[in-house]
Design a protein around this motif. Structure first.
Motif, PDB file in Angstrom:
ATOM      1  N   GLN A 253       0.835  -1.195   0.000  1.00 44.20           N
ATOM      2  CA  GLN A 253       0.000   0.000   0.000  1.00 44.20           C
ATOM      3  C   GLN A 253       0.876   1.253   0.000  1.00 44.20           C
ATOM      4  O   GLN A 253       1.737   1.397   0.855  1.00 44.20           O
ATOM      5  N   GLU A 254       0.636   2.129  -0.967  1.00 48.92           N
ATOM      6  CA  GLU A 254       1.403   3.377  -0.982  1.00 48.92           C
ATOM      7  C   GLU A 254       0.579   4.507  -0.400  1.00 48.92           C
ATOM      8  O   GLU A 254      -0.616   4.607  -0.658  1.00 48.92           O
ATOM      9  N   VAL A 255       1.210   5.349   0.386  1.00 49.70           N
ATOM     10  CA  VAL A 255       0.536   6.478   1.010  1.00 49.70           C
ATOM     11  C   VAL A 255       1.124   7.760   0.418  1.00 49.70           C
ATOM     12  O   VAL A 255       2.348   7.874   0.279  1.00 49.70           O
ATOM     13  N   GLU A 256       0.233   8.699   0.086  1.00 57.09           N
ATOM     14  CA  GLU A 256       0.757   9.972  -0.438  1.00 57.09           C
ATOM     15  C   GLU A 256       1.360  10.760   0.716  1.00 57.09           C
ATOM     16  O   GLU A 256       0.705  10.954   1.734  1.00 57.09           O
ATOM     17  N   ILE A 257       2.607  11.199   0.556  1.00 53.31           N
ATOM     18  CA  ILE A 257       3.211  11.950   1.662  1.00 53.31           C
ATOM     19  C   ILE A 257       3.362  13.431   1.368  1.00 53.31           C
ATOM     20  O   ILE A 257       3.389  14.249   2.266  1.00 53.31           O
ATOM     21  N   THR A 258       3.480  13.778   0.113  1.00 56.53           N
ATOM     22  CA  THR A 258       3.557  15.203  -0.209  1.00 56.53           C
ATOM     23  C   THR A 258       3.439  15.411  -1.712  1.00 56.53           C
ATOM     24  O   THR A 258       3.385  14.442  -2.479  1.00 56.53           O
ATOM     25  N   ARG A 259       3.352  16.676  -2.134  1.00 52.48           N
ATOM     26  CA  ARG A 259       3.363  16.991  -3.558  1.00 52.48           C
ATOM     27  C   ARG A 259       4.412  18.045  -3.841  1.00 52.48           C
ATOM     28  O   ARG A 259       4.662  18.910  -3.002  1.00 52.48           O
ATOM     29  N   CYS A 260       5.023  17.973  -5.014  1.00 52.28           N
ATOM     30  CA  CYS A 260       5.999  18.981  -5.423  1.00 52.28           C
ATOM     31  C   CYS A 260       5.448  19.749  -6.605  1.00 52.28           C
ATOM     32  O   CYS A 260       4.962  19.145  -7.565  1.00 52.28           O
ATOM     33  N   LYS A 261       5.520  21.056  -6.519  1.00 53.12           N
ATOM     34  CA  LYS A 261       5.009  21.921  -7.587  1.00 53.12           C
ATOM     35  C   LYS A 261       6.154  22.681  -8.246  1.00 53.12           C
ATOM     36  O   LYS A 261       7.307  22.530  -7.839  1.00 53.12           O
ATOM     37  N   ARG A 262       5.788  23.516  -9.227  1.00 48.50           N
ATOM     38  CA  ARG A 262       6.776  24.306  -9.974  1.00 48.50           C
ATOM     39  C   ARG A 262       7.831  24.929  -9.050  1.00 48.50           C
ATOM     40  O   ARG A 262       7.494  25.582  -8.055  1.00 48.50           O
ATOM     41  N   GLY A 263       9.088  24.685  -9.369  1.00 50.59           N
ATOM     42  CA  GLY A 263      10.180  25.291  -8.612  1.00 50.59           C
ATOM     43  C   GLY A 263      10.664  24.430  -7.447  1.00 50.59           C
ATOM     44  O   GLY A 263      11.700  24.718  -6.861  1.00 50.59           O
ATOM     45  N   GLN A 264       9.896  23.368  -7.125  1.00 48.52           N
ATOM     46  CA  GLN A 264      10.345  22.511  -6.018  1.00 48.52           C
ATOM     47  C   GLN A 264      11.178  21.344  -6.547  1.00 48.52           C
ATOM     48  O   GLN A 264      11.070  20.984  -7.709  1.00 48.52           O
ATOM     49  N   TYR A 265      11.984  20.756  -5.664  1.00 48.97           N
ATOM     50  CA  TYR A 265      12.864  19.681  -6.102  1.00 48.97           C
ATOM     51  C   TYR A 265      12.519  18.381  -5.400  1.00 48.97           C
ATOM     52  O   TYR A 265      11.867  18.380  -4.353  1.00 48.97           O
ATOM     53  N   PHE A 266      12.954  17.268  -5.975  1.00 51.11           N
ATOM     54  CA  PHE A 266      12.851  15.957  -5.313  1.00 51.11           C
ATOM     55  C   PHE A 266      13.944  15.051  -5.886  1.00 51.11           C
ATOM     56  O   PHE A 266      14.566  15.378  -6.890  1.00 51.11           O
ATOM     57  N   GLY A 267      14.167  13.920  -5.187  1.00 51.94           N
ATOM     58  CA  GLY A 267      15.172  12.974  -5.653  1.00 51.94           C
ATOM     59  C   GLY A 267      16.568  13.280  -5.139  1.00 51.94           C
ATOM     60  O   GLY A 267      17.532  12.677  -5.584  1.00 51.94           O
ATOM     61  N   GLU A 268      16.657  14.228  -4.178  1.00 53.38           N
ATOM     62  CA  GLU A 268      17.969  14.582  -3.632  1.00 53.38           C
ATOM     63  C   GLU A 268      18.394  13.623  -2.535  1.00 53.38           C
ATOM     64  O   GLU A 268      19.587  13.412  -2.310  1.00 53.38           O
ATOM     65  N   LEU A 269      17.388  13.032  -1.837  1.00 59.44           N
ATOM     66  CA  LEU A 269      17.688  12.267  -0.627  1.00 59.44           C
ATOM     67  C   LEU A 269      18.640  11.104  -0.906  1.00 59.44           C
ATOM     68  O   LEU A 269      19.655  10.943  -0.232  1.00 59.44           O
ATOM     69  N   ALA A 270      18.293  10.293  -1.907  1.00 57.57           N
ATOM     70  CA  ALA A 270      19.118   9.119  -2.211  1.00 57.57           C
ATOM     71  C   ALA A 270      20.521   9.537  -2.662  1.00 57.57           C
ATOM     72  O   ALA A 270      21.495   8.830  -2.411  1.00 57.57           O
ATOM     73  N   LEU A 271      20.631  10.697  -3.319  1.00 53.08           N
ATOM     74  CA  LEU A 271      21.956  11.146  -3.771  1.00 53.08           C
ATOM     75  C   LEU A 271      22.801  11.609  -2.588  1.00 53.08           C
ATOM     76  O   LEU A 271      24.001  11.377  -2.539  1.00 53.08           O
ATOM     77  N   VAL A 272      22.131  12.242  -1.605  1.00 55.00           N
ATOM     78  CA  VAL A 272      22.848  12.744  -0.444  1.00 55.00           C
ATOM     79  C   VAL A 272      23.236  11.590   0.482  1.00 55.00           C
ATOM     80  O   VAL A 272      24.340  11.559   1.029  1.00 55.00           O
ATOM     81  N   THR A 273      22.329  10.612   0.646  1.00 53.61           N
ATOM     82  CA  THR A 273      22.587   9.545   1.611  1.00 53.61           C
ATOM     83  C   THR A 273      23.270   8.334   0.974  1.00 53.61           C
ATOM     84  O   THR A 273      23.671   7.422   1.685  1.00 53.61           O
ATOM     85  N   ASN A 274      23.346   8.317  -0.379  1.00 59.18           N
ATOM     86  CA  ASN A 274      23.890   7.141  -1.062  1.00 59.18           C
ATOM     87  C   ASN A 274      23.084   5.891  -0.787  1.00 59.18           C
ATOM     88  O   ASN A 274      23.633   4.807  -0.627  1.00 59.18           O
ATOM     89  N   LYS A 275      21.771   6.054  -0.682  1.00 61.11           N
ATOM     90  CA  LYS A 275      20.885   4.932  -0.387  1.00 61.11           C
ATOM     91  C   LYS A 275      19.875   4.802  -1.521  1.00 61.11           C
ATOM     92  O   LYS A 275      19.760   5.699  -2.358  1.00 61.11           O
ATOM     93  N   PRO A 276      19.093   3.693  -1.550  1.00 52.90           N
ATOM     94  CA  PRO A 276      18.033   3.593  -2.571  1.00 52.90           C
ATOM     95  C   PRO A 276      16.983   4.690  -2.381  1.00 52.90           C
ATOM     96  O   PRO A 276      16.898   5.291  -1.306  1.00 52.90           O
ATOM     97  N   ARG A 277      16.174   4.898  -3.400  1.00 58.83           N
ATOM     98  CA  ARG A 277      15.104   5.897  -3.334  1.00 58.83           C
ATOM     99  C   ARG A 277      14.183   5.606  -2.149  1.00 58.83           C
ATOM    100  O   ARG A 277      13.692   4.481  -1.997  1.00 58.83           O
ATOM    101  N   ALA A 278      13.908   6.622  -1.334  1.00 57.93           N
ATOM    102  CA  ALA A 278      13.116   6.441  -0.115  1.00 57.93           C
ATOM    103  C   ALA A 278      11.623   6.440  -0.390  1.00 57.93           C
ATOM    104  O   ALA A 278      10.830   6.035   0.457  1.00 57.93           O
TER     105      ALA A 278
END
Ligand code: 1OR
Ligand code: 1OR
Length: 259
Positions: free
Chosen positions: A178-203
């Motif tokens: 089951q997937e739960v919506e946790i947030t939304r990103c709109k124009r000007g916002q970023y995502f996908g930084e976490l795994a690059l910063v932590t060197n871990k799989p996509r959270a």
């Protein structure tokens, strides 16, 4: 289309062997390379010490900096496996790619200036971001990122909305489907930084809500250009961890989402 076929016509294949230096730091730039396959280590020498700062894994391209900015090679690239590359000579690269970069700068200048996370950069640094970004388009429901996948790029929403969804955990600690919506990103916002910063799989996973346009940057450019934004990103990651506890009532380790 015409430029693309000119680029393809000019490209040549180069096979490489383990330990072969494709590029040596300090040299003049001759070619730009696109990876067809193989692993390539990136070494940067500073104060007489050469350090491995990253790697290309069967994917990506390198050797654009010396050609774009007329500078010596900024890093050494060493094949660690057999590999195949497609090379593009300096003259063709500059004739076609640089012309397009000028167009890209005009197109994205205003948008990139409005992106909050890039505010701490100098204008010249923001222009370098424009030089390396690609644009990707998605349709409603497309999965942009899949939770658990290996990560190799960073995204900024240019238009539309991106839904971030996370698989919750059951009481026994098993990952539920089951997937739960946790947030939304709109124009000007970023995502996908976490795994690059932590060197871990996509959270978490990311899905397009209706039509979405994203600017995309590979991990090497992310590390090279976004250093000045890293403190803010890390602070925001601390907020994720707080939200995680609030939402799921557990401090599931974001720095180890595979568990
Ligand atoms: P080039 O023409 O300078 C070496 O030749 C290439 O290595 C360079 O273009 C980039 O395409 C690629 N810093 C500089 N160049 C890098 C880096 C990098 N990574 C890949 N290249 N950094 C590493 C980030 C993971 C920053 C190191 C401080
Ligand atoms: P990533 O590379 O792990 C998924 O790929 C992305 O979703 C992640 O980077 C973030 O950019 C983005 N927790 C984890 N990832 C989040 C979160 C988040 N919000 C956005 N992302 N939160 C805590 C979990 C409940 C924030 C909730 C507001």
């Amino acid at each position: 289309m015409e430029q693309l076929s000119q680029v393809l016509d000019a490209m040549f294949e180069r096979r490489v062997e383990p330990q072969e230096h494709v590029i040596d730091q300090g040299d003049d730039g001759d070619n730009f390379y696109v990876i067809e396959r193989g692993l390539y280590d990136i070494f940067v020498a500073r104060d007489g010490q050469s350090r491995c700062v990253g790697r290309y894994d069967n994917h990506g391209s390198f050797g654009e900096l010396a050609l774009m900015y007329n500078t010596p090679r900024a890093a050494t690239i060493v094949a660690t496996t057999d590999g195949a590359l497609w090379g593009l000579d300096r003259v063709t690269f500059r004739r076609i790619i640089l012309k397009n970069n000028a167009k890209k700068r005009k197109m994205y200048e205003i948008f990139v200036e409005s992106v909050p996370i890039l505010k701490s950069l100098e204008p010249s640094e923001r222009m370098k971001i424009v030089d390396v970004i690609g644009e990707k388009n998605y349709k409603d429901g497309d999965r942009i990122i899949a939770q658990g996948d290996k990560a190799d790029c960073f995204y900024i929403v240019e238009s539309g909305e991106v839904k971030i969804m996370m698989k919750s955990k059951t009481k026994s600690g098993q990952e539920s489907n089951q997937e739960v919506e946790i947030t939304r990103c709109k124009r000007g916002q970023y995502f996908g930084e976490l795994a690059l910063v932590t060197n871990k799989p996509r959270a978490a996973s990311a899905y397009a809500v209706e039509d979405v346009k994203c600017l995309v940057m590979d991990v090497q450019a992310f590390e090279r250009l976004l250093g000045p934004c890293m403190d803010i990103m890390k602070r925001n990651i601390t907020h994720y961890e707080e939200q995680l506890v609030a939402l799921f009532g557990s401090s599931m380790d974001l720095r180890d989402p595979g568990k």
